[in-house]
Design a protein around this motif. Structure first.
Motif, short mmCIF file in Angstrom:
data_model
loop_
_atom_site.label_atom_id
_atom_site.label_comp_id
_atom_site.label_asym_id
_atom_site.label_seq_id
_atom_site.Cartn_x
_atom_site.Cartn_y
_atom_site.Cartn_z
N GLY A 11 0.82 -1.20 0.00
CA GLY A 11 0.00 0.00 0.00
C GLY A 11 0.85 1.25 0.00
N SER A 12 0.17 2.37 -0.15
CA SER A 12 0.80 3.69 -0.10
C SER A 12 0.63 4.27 1.30
CB SER A 12 0.16 4.64 -1.11
OG SER A 12 0.44 4.24 -2.42
N ILE A 13 1.66 4.91 1.80
CA ILE A 13 1.59 5.52 3.12
C ILE A 13 0.57 6.66 3.11
CG2 ILE A 13 2.89 6.80 4.89
CD1 ILE A 13 3.90 3.94 4.59
N THR A 14 -0.36 6.63 4.08
CA THR A 14 -1.33 7.72 4.23
C THR A 14 -1.12 8.48 5.54
OG1 THR A 14 -2.95 6.20 5.18
CG2 THR A 14 -3.10 6.63 2.80
N VAL A 15 -0.52 7.82 6.53
CA VAL A 15 -0.18 8.45 7.81
C VAL A 15 1.31 8.21 8.02
CG1 VAL A 15 -0.49 8.44 10.31
CG2 VAL A 15 -2.47 8.11 8.81
N PRO A 16 2.13 9.28 8.05
CA PRO A 16 3.57 9.11 8.22
C PRO A 16 3.95 8.42 9.53
CG PRO A 16 3.05 11.35 7.53
CD PRO A 16 1.75 10.69 7.88
N SER A 17 5.11 7.80 9.53
CA SER A 17 5.65 7.14 10.72
C SER A 17 5.66 8.09 11.91
CB SER A 17 7.10 6.70 10.48
OG SER A 17 7.19 5.80 9.43
N GLY A 18 5.17 7.60 13.06
CA GLY A 18 5.26 8.35 14.30
C GLY A 18 4.26 9.47 14.50
N LEU A 19 3.46 9.77 13.49
CA LEU A 19 2.55 10.92 13.59
C LEU A 19 1.52 10.76 14.71
CD1 LEU A 19 2.18 13.64 12.09
CD2 LEU A 19 0.34 12.54 10.82
N ILE A 31 -1.21 2.50 5.88
CA ILE A 31 -1.11 2.29 4.43
C ILE A 31 -2.49 1.99 3.87
CG2 ILE A 31 1.27 1.51 4.56
CD1 ILE A 31 0.31 -1.33 4.08
N GLN A 32 -2.61 2.25 2.57
CA GLN A 32 -3.89 2.03 1.90
C GLN A 32 -3.64 1.68 0.44
OE1 GLN A 32 -6.81 5.10 2.70
NE2 GLN A 32 -7.88 4.71 0.79
N ASP A 33 -4.53 0.84 -0.10
CA ASP A 33 -4.57 0.57 -1.54
C ASP A 33 -6.01 0.72 -1.99
OD1 ASP A 33 -5.93 -1.77 -0.89
OD2 ASP A 33 -4.34 -3.11 -1.56
N ARG A 34 -6.32 0.28 -3.19
CA ARG A 34 -7.69 0.46 -3.70
C ARG A 34 -8.72 -0.39 -2.97
NH1 ARG A 34 -6.89 -3.97 -6.13
NH2 ARG A 34 -5.91 -4.54 -8.04
N THR A 35 -8.29 -1.36 -2.15
CA THR A 35 -9.24 -2.23 -1.45
C THR A 35 -9.48 -1.83 0.00
OG1 THR A 35 -7.54 -3.81 -0.73
CG2 THR A 35 -8.54 -4.17 -2.91
N GLY A 36 -8.59 -1.02 0.58
CA GLY A 36 -8.76 -0.65 1.97
C GLY A 36 -7.47 -0.16 2.57
N GLY A 37 -7.49 0.04 3.90
CA GLY A 37 -6.32 0.55 4.59
C GLY A 37 -6.19 -0.07 5.96
N ILE A 38 -5.00 0.13 6.57
CA ILE A 38 -4.74 -0.44 7.89
C ILE A 38 -3.63 0.34 8.57
CG2 ILE A 38 -3.02 -2.13 7.09
CD1 ILE A 38 -4.47 -4.14 9.06
N TYR A 39 -3.66 0.36 9.89
CA TYR A 39 -2.60 0.96 10.70
C TYR A 39 -1.57 -0.13 10.98
CZ TYR A 39 -0.16 3.62 14.23
OH TYR A 39 0.81 4.30 14.93
N VAL A 86 -3.08 8.76 -2.69
CA VAL A 86 -4.35 8.25 -2.17
C VAL A 86 -5.27 9.44 -1.97
CG1 VAL A 86 -5.49 7.07 -0.26
CG2 VAL A 86 -3.24 6.28 -1.05
N ARG A 87 -6.36 9.44 -2.67
CA ARG A 87 -7.33 10.52 -2.55
C ARG A 87 -8.30 10.18 -1.41
NH1 ARG A 87 -5.73 13.76 -6.23
NH2 ARG A 87 -5.30 13.14 -8.36
N PRO A 88 -8.51 11.14 -0.51
CA PRO A 88 -9.43 10.87 0.59
C PRO A 88 -10.85 10.63 0.09
CG PRO A 88 -8.61 13.14 0.68
CD PRO A 88 -7.94 12.47 -0.46
N LEU A 89 -11.51 9.71 0.72
CA LEU A 89 -12.90 9.37 0.40
C LEU A 89 -13.82 10.35 1.12
CD1 LEU A 89 -14.91 7.24 -0.77
CD2 LEU A 89 -14.70 6.06 1.44
#
Length: 170
Positions: A11-19, A31-39, A86-89
């Motif tokens: 996936g692509s990073i959506t929340v940077p490390s440590g934020l 991270i997130q891809d076209r199917t979903g995301g996870i921490y 990643v465009r926000p939904l």
């Protein structure tokens, strides 16, 4: 998949490390891809930023923030270059829930209550667009200044759709 399953995901990073360190007590990232995301919960900061494409291997759990599906016991993180933006939904405040969990979302609505100071963790902002109230949790570690916000203002918030206990949040 059931909790405890070892998975490898891209996936692509959506929340940077440590934020989110002030509330998760780790140096993880999302991270997130076209199917979903996870921490992804990690003890070390891997200096990952938005749009970096990664492949991560770890165990499915819900231990970092109660109720939130996360990856823990990470055994591999491989940076694979730059991924797509990643465009926000866009999501109605009343629709933030299990279906949006793990994804980058945008909500727009009116602040309905005074900002709750939950330091050292962060701040809670209650928002409603008429479809139902939801809260946004602003981690102190993000450095976002909420001092100019007050009830009655209309705000647009883009962030990680998550869960803490029984409450969904952005």
């Amino acid at each position: 998949l059931p909790l405890g399953t070892i998975v490898t995901i891209d996936g692509s990073i959506t929340v940077p490390s440590g934020l989110f360190s002030s509330s998760t007590f780790d140096q993880g990232f999302a991270i997130q891809d076209r199917t979903g995301g996870i921490y992804v919960s990690t003890p070390a900061n891997h200096s990952l930023g938005p749009r970096q494409q990664v492949r991560v291997t770890g165990k499915l759990a819900d231990t970092v923030l109660p109720g939130l599906l996360v990856l823990v016991d990470v055994t591999a993180i491989k940076v694979q270059g730059i991924g797509p933006r990643v465009r926000p939904l866009p999501v109605a405040t009343g629709d933030v829930g299990e279906e949006t969990e793990g994804q980058l979302v945008t909500i727009t609505g009116t602040i309905t209550q005074p900002i709750v100071n939950d330091l050292p963790f962060g701040f809670i902002i209650f928002i409603n667009d008429g479809s139902g109230e939801v809260h946004s949790f602003v981690c102190a570690s993000t450095g976002i200044d909420v001092s100019g916000l007050s009830p009655g203002q209309t705000v647009e918030i883009t962030g990680f759709s998550g869960q803490f206990g029984n409450d969904y949040e952005v």
